[in-house]
Design an enzyme around this catalytic site. Structure first.
Site, PDB file in Angstrom:
ATOM      1  N   ARG A 106      -7.131   6.585   0.001  1.00  0.00           N
ATOM      2  CA  ARG A 106      -5.687   6.333   0.006  1.00  0.00           C
ATOM      3  C   ARG A 106      -5.191   7.662  -0.979  1.00  0.00           C
ATOM      4  O   ARG A 106      -5.333   7.390  -2.576  1.00  0.00           O
ATOM      5  CB  ARG A 106      -6.163   5.291  -0.605  1.00  0.00           C
ATOM      6  CG  ARG A 106      -5.409   4.034   0.436  1.00  0.00           C
ATOM      7  CD  ARG A 106      -5.296   2.953  -0.225  1.00  0.00           C
ATOM      8  NE  ARG A 106      -5.064   2.114  -1.740  1.00  0.00           N
ATOM      9  CZ  ARG A 106      -4.730   1.116  -1.643  1.00  0.00           C
ATOM     10  NH1 ARG A 106      -4.577   0.606  -0.956  1.00  0.00           N
ATOM     11  NH2 ARG A 106      -4.310   0.862  -3.313  1.00  0.00           N
ATOM     12  N   THR A 110       1.247   6.848  -0.844  1.00  0.00           N
ATOM     13  CA  THR A 110       2.120   7.013   0.893  1.00  0.00           C
ATOM     14  C   THR A 110       1.042   5.653   1.251  1.00  0.00           C
ATOM     15  O   THR A 110       1.620   4.952   2.147  1.00  0.00           O
ATOM     16  CB  THR A 110       2.268   7.804   2.058  1.00  0.00           C
ATOM     17  OG1 THR A 110       0.199   7.949   1.852  1.00  0.00           O
ATOM     18  CG2 THR A 110       2.769   8.851   1.854  1.00  0.00           C
ATOM     19  N   ASP A 202      -9.313  -1.215  -9.444  1.00  0.00           N
ATOM     20  CA  ASP A 202     -10.066  -0.109  -8.168  1.00  0.00           C
ATOM     21  C   ASP A 202     -11.890  -0.270  -8.287  1.00  0.00           C
ATOM     22  O   ASP A 202     -12.060   0.240  -9.538  1.00  0.00           O
ATOM     23  CB  ASP A 202      -9.096   1.041  -8.930  1.00  0.00           C
ATOM     24  CG  ASP A 202      -9.408   2.558  -7.788  1.00  0.00           C
ATOM     25  OD1 ASP A 202      -8.204   2.851  -7.579  1.00  0.00           O
ATOM     26  OD2 ASP A 202     -11.045   3.058  -7.377  1.00  0.00           O
ATOM     27  N   ASP A 205     -13.581   3.039  -9.349  1.00  0.00           N
ATOM     28  CA  ASP A 205     -13.375   3.496 -10.433  1.00  0.00           C
ATOM     29  C   ASP A 205     -14.312   1.950 -11.284  1.00  0.00           C
ATOM     30  O   ASP A 205     -14.817   2.691 -12.652  1.00  0.00           O
ATOM     31  CB  ASP A 205     -11.572   3.244 -11.154  1.00  0.00           C
ATOM     32  CG  ASP A 205     -10.639   4.240 -10.682  1.00  0.00           C
ATOM     33  OD1 ASP A 205     -11.404   5.260 -10.611  1.00  0.00           O
ATOM     34  OD2 ASP A 205      -9.540   4.599 -10.988  1.00  0.00           O
TER      35      ASP A 205
HETATM   36  C1  PRP Z   1     -10.092   2.345  -2.090  1.00  0.00           C
HETATM   37  C2  PRP Z   1     -11.526   1.520  -1.626  1.00  0.00           C
HETATM   38  C3  PRP Z   1     -11.051   1.275   0.035  1.00  0.00           C
HETATM   39  C4  PRP Z   1      -9.081   1.673   0.022  1.00  0.00           C
HETATM   40  C5  PRP Z   1      -9.244  -0.010   0.904  1.00  0.00           C
HETATM   41  O1  PRP Z   1     -10.746   3.057  -1.378  1.00  0.00           O
HETATM   42  O2  PRP Z   1     -12.873   1.630  -1.734  1.00  0.00           O
HETATM   43  O3  PRP Z   1     -11.694   2.622   0.571  1.00  0.00           O
HETATM   44  O4  PRP Z   1      -9.025   1.977  -1.073  1.00  0.00           O
HETATM   45  O5  PRP Z   1      -7.706   0.289   0.376  1.00  0.00           O
HETATM   46  P1  PRP Z   1      -7.068   0.593   1.932  1.00  0.00           P
HETATM   47  O6  PRP Z   1      -7.698  -1.004   2.771  1.00  0.00           O
HETATM   48  O7  PRP Z   1      -6.032   0.071   1.858  1.00  0.00           O
HETATM   49  O8  PRP Z   1      -6.838   1.463   2.995  1.00  0.00           O
HETATM   50  P2  PRP Z   1      -9.792   5.226  -2.674  1.00  0.00           P
HETATM   51  O9  PRP Z   1      -9.222   5.197  -2.002  1.00  0.00           O
HETATM   52  O10 PRP Z   1      -9.045   4.283  -4.152  1.00  0.00           O
HETATM   53  O11 PRP Z   1     -10.945   5.501  -2.952  1.00  0.00           O
HETATM   54  P3  PRP Z   1     -12.207   5.464  -3.535  1.00  0.00           P
HETATM   55  O12 PRP Z   1     -13.231   5.169  -3.321  1.00  0.00           O
HETATM   56  O13 PRP Z   1     -12.861   7.258  -4.326  1.00  0.00           O
HETATM   57  O14 PRP Z   1     -11.877   5.272  -4.989  1.00  0.00           O
HETATM   58  N1  URA Z   2      -8.353  -0.191  -3.124  1.00  0.00           N
HETATM   59  C1  URA Z   2      -8.839  -0.321  -4.456  1.00  0.00           C
HETATM   60  O1  URA Z   2      -9.818  -0.079  -4.665  1.00  0.00           O
HETATM   61  N2  URA Z   2      -9.101  -1.506  -4.738  1.00  0.00           N
HETATM   62  C2  URA Z   2      -7.600  -2.183  -4.257  1.00  0.00           C
HETATM   63  O2  URA Z   2      -6.948  -3.725  -5.199  1.00  0.00           O
HETATM   64  C3  URA Z   2      -6.881  -1.954  -3.013  1.00  0.00           C
HETATM   65  C4  URA Z   2      -7.802  -0.553  -2.519  1.00  0.00           C
END
Ligand code: PRP
Ligand code: URA
Length: 211
Positions: A106, A110, A202, A205
């Site tokens: 994400r 944005t 997150d 993380d």
């Molecule tokens: C997080 C999570 C989802 C997304 C959800 O991923 O694991 O994939 O955010 O958010 P959304 O519904 O608003 O799209 P992130 O972008 O943090 O990537 P990561 O898993 O690599 O940390």
């Molecule tokens: N992605 C995450 O990992 N946590 C949230 O709360 C939203 C998006």
């Protein structure tokens, strides 16, 4: 609870484990174990509508009728990174499933999904897909992943997330009303930064100790 193609798993073990995951003091190791355990527990509900066919087998005592899963094999597709944590708990219960990967992050400004990797089973069209990602926030990542899966021939897709919110559920239902969503918890809302409230922070993380 089941409503409009949304199932929220209502089970004491799931509720207790999700609460442990939310706790900011839960360690990375424990967080990963909880993701794994909850995913396995959710699998029971996610696969409830799989069709079975009757087969005849022989026990050491006598012949009898039993069941096997009918029709299509399954594919488990995690959205990287955090979705990876949900794979093993489900794969243990469906060992014949193939595993594909979709990399999406994400954009921090944005909040829009950015695709960076796609590696799917070549016979995806003949498999029932379980798409996994712990968080369903704006829904952008899941909608994008479903779009990619459909472009690659997937016909039957289920989405499994641990924590979701009404905004994410609506986004997926608006774009793909035919895709059933399974959640371990449906939270209140998104905050101004696109994080789920109360949520768990997150997921990537917390799962991998980055930050
Ligand atoms: C997080 C999570 C989802 C997304 C959800 O991923 O694991 O994939 O955010 O958010 P959304 O519904 O608003 O799209 P992130 O972008 O943090 O990537 P990561 O898993 O690599 O940390
Ligand atoms: N992605 C995450 O990992 N946590 C949230 O709360 C939203 C998006």
């Amino acid at each position: 609870m089941q409503k409009n193609n949304l199932t929220v798993i209502n089970h004491p073990l799931v509720k207790a484990k999700i609460t442990q995951m939310r706790d900011r003091n839960t360690t990375t190791k424990m967080f990963g174990e909880l993701v794994d355990e909850i995913s396995g527990l959710m699998c029971y509900e996610i696969t409830r509508d799989l069709e079975t066919e009757e087969i005849e087998i022989e026990t050491p005592i006598t012949k009898t009728k039993g069941y096997k899963i009918k029709g299509n094999d399954m594919a488990i597709i995690p959205i990287l990174r955090a979705g990876l944590g949900m794979v093993e708990g489900i794969h243990q219960l469906i060992p014949t499933a193939k595993i594909g990967h979709i990399g999406i992050y994400r954009d921090h400004e944005t909040l829009l999904p950015v695709e960076y990797l796609c590696k799917l089973p070549s016979d995806l069209a003949s498999r029932d897909v379980i798409l996994v990602d712990p968080m369903l926030a704006t829904g952008g990542s899941s909608v994008k992943a479903i779009e990619i899966l459909k472009k690659n021939g997937a016909k039957k897709i289920r989405l499994a997330s641990l924590v979701g919110c009404p905004e994410g559920v609506k986004a997926v239902h608006d774009a793909y009303p035919e895709v059933p969503i399974y959640l371990a918890a449906l939270d209140e809302r998104l905050d101004e930064n696109g994080y789920i409230v109360p949520g768990l922070g997150d997921a990537g993380d917390r799962l991998y100790g980055t930050k």
